[in-house]
Each structure stands twice: as structure tokens, then as C-alpha cells.
Design a protein around this motif. Structure first.
Motif, mmCIF file in Angstrom:
data_model
loop_
_atom_site.group_PDB
_atom_site.id
_atom_site.type_symbol
_atom_site.label_atom_id
_atom_site.label_comp_id
_atom_site.label_asym_id
_atom_site.label_seq_id
_atom_site.Cartn_x
_atom_site.Cartn_y
_atom_site.Cartn_z
ATOM 1 N N PHE A 296 0.833 -1.208 0.000
ATOM 2 C CA PHE A 296 0.000 0.000 0.000
ATOM 3 C C PHE A 296 0.868 1.258 0.000
ATOM 4 N N GLN A 297 1.973 1.238 0.725
ATOM 5 C CA GLN A 297 2.852 2.402 0.751
ATOM 6 C C GLN A 297 3.496 2.617 -0.616
ATOM 7 N N ALA A 299 2.260 1.717 -3.498
ATOM 8 C CA ALA A 299 1.219 2.189 -4.417
ATOM 9 C C ALA A 299 0.994 3.680 -4.264
ATOM 10 N N ARG A 300 0.984 4.170 -3.011
ATOM 11 C CA ARG A 300 0.805 5.611 -2.785
ATOM 12 C C ARG A 300 1.947 6.413 -3.399
ATOM 13 N N ALA A 301 3.142 5.793 -3.457
ATOM 14 C CA ALA A 301 4.308 6.471 -4.025
ATOM 15 C C ALA A 301 4.373 6.346 -5.542
ATOM 16 N N GLN A 307 0.510 -0.610 -7.622
ATOM 17 C CA GLN A 307 -0.758 -0.046 -8.082
ATOM 18 C C GLN A 307 -1.594 -1.077 -8.828
ATOM 19 N N ALA A 342 -5.727 1.961 5.260
ATOM 20 C CA ALA A 342 -5.032 2.150 3.985
ATOM 21 C C ALA A 342 -5.870 1.779 2.779
ATOM 22 N N GLU A 344 -8.455 3.046 1.128
ATOM 23 C CA GLU A 344 -9.167 3.994 0.273
ATOM 24 C C GLU A 344 -8.829 3.840 -1.213
ATOM 25 N N PRO A 345 -7.554 3.644 -1.626
ATOM 26 C CA PRO A 345 -7.289 3.450 -3.061
ATOM 27 C C PRO A 345 -8.031 2.253 -3.649
#
Length: 401
Positions: A296-297, A299-301, A307, A342, A344-345
């Protein structure tokens, strides 16, 4: 007075006492007039019942400080409140890899909390029970309470639970998780499926007549509330999500599993790291150490592999939402558990995939705000619901000398 009359009088007294005690459990300081308005009882009955509940240890009568200070004249209104020392409730989230316990007062206010990592498979049933007892004892000690103060303990386990607190005999894992807590913890003990307790916690936060709470981490289960009632099923299997094990691979490739989102994110990342052609920061992490938080971290980056995994989770969630909405007319799907912080995406992608041409309202897909505490918060709420429903089944703690 004959036996029938005496019995009727006693029953009426019990009914009145329970009505007034339910009111007191949800109020702070109250007067006889306020109790009359809430219960429909006469003033004389309210005062008599309050006196009885004071004697029993449930209530305490307060003096009117304003009158004592001389600012008001005349006879002061008699004021009462729930006796703080009448008892406490305990909630226990008895997961596979951790225990979390909360001690709360009879209005649900948290007094103390403890958490412990465990290895259930090494401990076995007896070890799980022993660890639960010790963790609860320490949490009680932290807040100057003893096991004798506990009126009710509610336990959440990752297993189907029937109306009697039992799990299906054929499931070895289920029997390990439902370890026999009822005979070894303090107060009245109720055992419930963890996803059901998460649903109860969500219902307390935001009431909804038709909602599915998906408890997702290592495993996946749903607490289902339909027409305002929690669904359980014959052996407690409602919401077990076993249909995910049978998903046709032609429609959902490589996703025929009832693992939770956290487990899937980790599993898919480890499985695809070797065959992925592009650049990914996940390769910088030893393969065996990659966990869901890393995915998840990343993907946020903006990491493309991470992703893609998030997108696959979104497809999975969208399909689950459609199934639940179609079968049960669910209006809201809540993702609960530690992963909710985490998720929400995944929710965003799932929302974009929900069909818009079905002619039926689409369910709202939302994340819980309770994080990893949804089960233990639901356990506390379940305990309080039980006491409010039948307070006469419990005996308040006597004042300590």
C-alpha cells in the motif's frame, strides 16, 4: 395475598426495575421526573424502584449541591445516577495472531486496554484460554479492578458461531479459535464471530438497516445486518464468504480464495515480484519480508506493480459488493480491520467498477474509522446491549468495605 397475586406483584416490580435500570444505563444524573417521562411510571413507583436499585447496588442517590449552597429554596429534587462501581464489562478480540482486550464501564467508556501478540498454533486451545485470562487480569489490574468486578465478558473469534456460542465440529481451525473461553473467563461470557462484532461496532457508530461489514486482514468474513437484524445462519456461517473459494478463474483469475485484502496484497506481491518486467521498489525488500503495508505504501508512491495489485483488489471488492447488493439488497459495504486505514485506493477503484446499468441502487463502499479495534469495540457494545436487554440477569458488585 395469594400466591398468584404475590407472583404478579413480584413480576411487575421486576419489569419496572428493568425499565428504570435501562434508562439509568444510558443517562448521567437524572431526577425522578426525568425517569417518569422516559419510563411512563408514576412518581411513587419511580421513587420506590430507585430506592430498591440503590439498595441493590445499581444506583446511588446524589445530594443537590445547589440547595446545600443556599441558592435554591424548597424541597430539592431527588437525583440519581448509575453507581460507577456497580461493575465493568470486558471485550476481547481473540484473533489468530493477537489478543486485544478493553475494560469499560457500564456506559461503554474505556477504562483500560491491553494487546498481546500470540502464536495460536503453538499455544493450542488451553494456551489461548490461559493467555486470555492473564491479559484480562492485567488489564483489570491496570484500572484497579478485580475479576469479581466483571459483569460480562464478550469474546470475538475468527470462526462461525451459532446461537449457543459453538462452532461447527468439522473445522479444526475453528475449534482452535473458539477455544472454550466461556468456561474460564469472568462474569457471564458470550462468544461471537469477530466479523459480527465488527458489524455491531459499525452499527453503533452509524446505524443502518442493511449493511455488510467486511472484516479483512489475513482472513475474510462479513457481518451482515439485514432489515436491522444481524444474520447468523444455522451454524453461524452467514457471512463466512466461502463462495470466494469457488470463484471461476475465467472471471477472476488467480483470485479463488477467501483470504483477506492484507493477505492477498502480500501474496500477490511475493508471487509477481520475479515475473514483473518493470521497475518496482518492492524488489528492494527481501521477498519473504514483503507485507501488505509495503504494498500500500509503494502504491501511494506511484509504484506500478503495487498499483496493479491495488487495482486487482478493487476488482475483487467490486464483485463482492455486487454479489452482496444483489442477494441481500445491502446499501452499504464497510471495510473493517487494521487494513481499513489504507484501503481507500482500493475503494476508489472498486467504486469506478460498479455497474451503473443494473437498475438497482449501488452500495456505498466505505472504510471503517475504528481501525484494528473494530472487533474489540464491537465486543464492548455487544456486552452493553446484553446488559441493557436483561439487566436483572446481572448482580452489581457490592461496595468494598
Amino acid at each position: 395475598m395469594d400466591g398468584n397475586t404475590a407472583s404478579s406483584t413480584q413480576l411487575l416490580r421486576q419489569i419496572n426495575s428493568e425499565a428504570l435500570l435501562r434508562f439509568a444505563l444510558q443517562e448521567q444524573v437524572f431526577t425522578a421526573g426525568e425517569a417518569m417521562a422516559a419510563t411512563g411510571l408514576t412518581r411513587a413507583t419511580v421513587l420506590g424502584v430507585c430506592d430498591g436499585l440503590v439498595d441493590a447496588g445499581w444506583l446511588e442517590e446524589l445530594t443537590d449541591a445547589r440547595t446545600e449552597a443556599g441558592r435554591l429554596k424548597g424541597r430539592p429534587a431527588r437525583q440519581y445516577q448509575l453507581r460507577e462501581a456497580a461493575g465493568v464489562v470486558v471485550g476481547l478480540d481473540a484473533g489468530e495472531g493477537y489478543f486485544t482486550t478493553i475494560v469499560a464501564d457500564l456506559r461503554g467508556r474505556e477504562l483500560g486496554k491491553r494487546r498481546q501478540s500470540i502464536d495460536s498454533h503453538a499455544l493450542g486451545r488451553a494456551g489461548r484460554v490461559a493467555n486470555a485470562r492473564e491479559l484480562i487480569r492485567l488489564a483489570l489490574e491496570d484500572v484497579s479492578c478485580t475479576p469479581e468486578d466483571v459483569l460480562l465478558t464478550a469474546v470475538g473469534v475468527p470462526a462461525p458461531i451459532d446461537a449457543n456460542g459453538a462452532s461447527p465440529a468439522g473445522g479444526e481451525f475453528w475449534q482452535l479459535m473458539n477455544s472454550g473461553f466461556a468456561g474460564h473467563l469472568w462474569g457471564t461470557v458470550i462468544v461471537e464471530n469477530d466479523a459480527n462484532l465488527a458489524a455491531i461496532a459499525e452499527q453503533a457508530q452509524e446505524p443502518s438497516a442493511n449493511v455488510a461489514t467486511l472484516l479483512s486482514g489475513e482472513r475474510f468474513g462479513a457481518g451482515l445486518i439485514v432489515d436491522g437484524r444481524l444474520l447468523r445462519g444455522r451454524q453461524g456461517g452467514a457471512g463466512e464468504m466461502r463462495f470466494l473459494d469457488e470463484l471461476d478463474s475465467k472471471f477472476v483469475p488467480d483470485e479463488g480464495s477467501s483470504d483477506g485484502f492484507g493477505a492477498l496484497a502480500r501474496k500477490w506481491a511475493r508471487a509477481r515480484i520475479h515475473s514483473y518486467d518493470g521497475e518496482t521498489v518492492l524488489r528492494q525488500i527481501p521477498e519473504g519480508d514483503i507485507n501488505a503495508e509495503d504494498v500500500f505504501q509503494a502504491a501511494r508512491a506511484g509504484d506500478p506493480l503495487a498499483q496493479d495489485i491495488i487495482a486487482r483488489l478493487g476488482v475483487r471488492l467490486a464483485r463482492i459488493g455486487v454479489v452482496l447488493s444483489s442477494l441481500l439488497d445491502i446499501e452499504r459495504v464497510v471495510i473493517a480491520g487494521a487494513i481499513s486505514r489504507a484501503i481507500e485506493p482500493v475503494l476508489e477503484h472498486a467504486r469506478s467498477l460498479l455497474p451503473t446499468d443494473s437498475g438497482l441502487p449501488l452500495p456505498d463502499l466505505v472504510a471503517s474509522t475504528l481501525g484494528a479495534e473494530s472487533v474489540v469495540r464491537g465486543a464492548i457494545e455487544s456486552a452493553l446491549m446484553r446488559i441493557r436487554r436483561e439487566p436483572s440477569a446481572f448482580i452489581p458488585r457490592a461496595p468494598r468495605s
